[in-house]
Design a protein around this motif. Structure first.
Motif, short mmCIF file in Angstrom:
data_model
loop_
_atom_site.label_atom_id
_atom_site.label_comp_id
_atom_site.label_asym_id
_atom_site.label_seq_id
_atom_site.Cartn_x
_atom_site.Cartn_y
_atom_site.Cartn_z
N SER A 89 -7.06 -8.25 -3.86
CA SER A 89 -7.66 -7.91 -2.58
C SER A 89 -6.94 -8.61 -1.43
N GLU A 91 -3.90 5.03 -5.67
CA GLU A 91 -4.70 4.75 -4.48
C GLU A 91 -4.60 3.26 -4.18
N LEU A 133 -3.53 -6.86 -0.75
CA LEU A 133 -3.68 -5.59 -0.03
C LEU A 133 -4.32 -5.77 1.34
N ALA A 146 0.84 -1.21 0.00
CA ALA A 146 0.00 0.00 0.00
C ALA A 146 0.87 1.26 0.00
N ARG A 187 -6.06 0.46 -3.57
CA ARG A 187 -7.34 -0.27 -3.58
C ARG A 187 -7.20 -1.49 -4.47
N PRO A 188 -7.89 -2.56 -4.15
CA PRO A 188 -7.80 -3.79 -4.96
C PRO A 188 -8.12 -3.57 -6.44
#
Length: 129
Positions: free
Chosen positions: A47, A22, A50, A13, A24-25
């Motif tokens: 996902s 950003e 992260l 991240a 995000r997944p």
């Protein structure tokens, strides 16, 4: 969640944010699959990376590190210093050139090789004048 996986997700991240993305997944999923020459990963895999639930295999880790400008071992084990020394001169490159370079980096490996050969040939022609 293991500490190792959590720490990896934190470093991932941070690397994404440092590269201007950003964490995000959906963002990771899109960026990774645009660059990876192997079988696409699922949204769920991005996902899990992260979310601290898994760590990618080495070939995927190398792509992630290249994508976000960090060393693979730093991303995997810590010390995610940016590869600033190698990229310090990029500030002099204009927006158009950066777009071309980004498009080049998004190509599959074989096409990047072909473009590299073309550039070498053009550079050789230029020095022969």
């Amino acid at each position: 969640m293991s500490d190792e996986r959590f720490e990896f997700s934190r470093r991932l991240a941070q690397a994404m944010m440092a590269a201007g993305y950003e964490p995000r997944p959906a963002v990771l999923f899109r960026l990774f699959n645009a660059r990876y020459s192997g079988r696409s990963v699922s949204f769920q895999s991005a996902s899990r990376w992260l979310g601290g639930r898994s760590i990618p295999e080495q070939d995927k880790l190398r792509v992630l590190a290249e994508l976000f400008g960090v060393e693979p071992q730093g991303l995997r084990y810590g010390d995610t210093r940016r590869m600033a020394e190698a990229r310090a001169e990029w500030h002099a490159v204009g927006t158009r050139e950066r777009a071309v370079i980004d498009a080049f980096l998004a190509l599959p490996a074989r096409k990047r090789e072909l473009v590299g050969e073309l550039v070498k040939a053009l550079a050789q022609t230029r020095t022969d004048r």
